[in-house]
Design an enzyme around this catalytic site. Sequence first.
Site, PDB file in Angstrom:
ATOM      1  N   ASN A 121       0.844  -1.200   0.000  1.00 42.88           N
ATOM      2  CA  ASN A 121       0.000   0.000   0.000  1.00 42.88           C
ATOM      3  C   ASN A 121       0.879   1.249   0.000  1.00 42.88           C
ATOM      4  OD1 ASN A 121      -2.556   1.045  -0.134  1.00 42.88           O
ATOM      5  ND2 ASN A 121      -3.248   0.238   1.819  1.00 42.88           N
TER       6      ASN A 121
ATOM      7  N   HIS B  70      -7.459   2.275  10.062  1.00 41.25           N
ATOM      8  CA  HIS B  70      -8.058   1.016   9.625  1.00 41.25           C
ATOM      9  C   HIS B  70      -9.322   0.692  10.413  1.00 41.25           C
ATOM     10  CE1 HIS B  70      -4.102   0.290   7.692  1.00 41.25           C
ATOM     11  NE2 HIS B  70      -4.788  -0.502   6.894  1.00 41.25           N
TER      12      HIS B  70
END
Length: 461
Positions: free
Chosen positions: A320, A353
Amino acid sequence: MWADVIYVATLLFSVVIGFYYRQIDDPQVKKWMGTLIGFVVARFVSGKHILHLLFSTLINAIIITKLSPKVCHVVSICFSFFYLVIIFRLGEWVGLPTPPTHTNLILMIMTLKLSGLAFEVNSATNPAPGDPEGVSSEALKNVGFLDVFHYAFSYMGLLTGPYYRYRTYWDHIYRPLTKYVDGWPPTLYKLKLTGCFIILYFIMNTLYPSKYILTDEFAERTFLYKHLYMYPTFAVFRLRMYIGMTLAECACQMAGLGAYPKKCKPLQGLGPKDYKTIEALSATPEELKNEEFSFDTIHNMDVMKLETCQSVRTAMKAWNGCIQYWMGVYVYKRFPVKCLRTIVTLTLSAVWHGWAPGYFFCICQIPLFMLTDDIAMKFYNQSEENSLAKKAWYMLLWYEKTTCMAYLGVSFLLLGFRDTMHYYRVVYFSGHVVALLLYVTVLCLKPYVLKRTVESKDKEK
């Protein structure tokens, strides 16, 4: 399962629509069309919960366009993360309906994009001498209220990233870059890779389901089986991520977003390191015909580097990567207390997250493996090329990196505190033991293996 089907179908739609989107020449039409498509996608996957996305964007538009550039970035990041982690994710505590998973994904990337835009506006007020990276480029001169909405709701990267700067978005709208690059060849290559990932995913997920870890049968297995099971389990998760991230990159490529000449040295998230060349080429677009283009700016998941690299730090950047860029530039480098930068960055990443304990177990324990990584990499770098020592250190580092990702990744999959602690107990905290043993080993070897530099020898004299 149905959510996964919608997820993949939406990404494929974003890839296909790029064939037609790239053919739009008028910047205003192109801008509005990208926003309209993005809004339709957001409405489709979110339903009435799109109000969360609209409200977050509205407040950020006011912050970015009305407040002073000297403070707008601080206000924006505080509001954006407060809204994401408190109002949006804990709203059910006060009776608000639970939003869909896809809305959560969109708001996550919007949180980074909108606060990132505020940081860009702030940086534009105080560029480096000569401004080689173009932080005060034309894109940041007059960011309007509607521009914030266009950037936030543009369909490229809307659902799952990659993160890209406002300047990158502006360049693909107003600069003649997309006219001279064909996004289909690299997209076709990645689509073939995605097909392989999907096949492998179904095979591996059938053989090594993550939920098996919580069964009584798994607990009765031998220690070696239980310890090794984390490697194929995390391989399933990696394949899942590869599928989503690769398709998201394909959508950006087909739209022409993030296409820059290689000579400008484009980097993940940032864009061109040499922005002066971009400005010069834009003034003489006919020269772009002979340039070799790259999509490195939106290259979010470097699969080959991730699988073959031997460093935990390198793996973090390859995983990512555009999000890692945002975290590094806007959090790590800007946090005023240097000794707390790493833990603050990792904690914010975990919060971004979600609130599940598994996110914190996974992300905030990475420094435990970095202790070994930092020392062993010095052993590796000082070894002669193609020597047995260099190959041995490579294998040790690769094992440590892979174990770090697999062991901590299980907690990312299980998420719950009880489930994660149950797994740790079942495997006797073997990953923690491996990390500590490796660290103690390299620490003991350091005085005997690590070569002293000329500078350190001179200091001793």
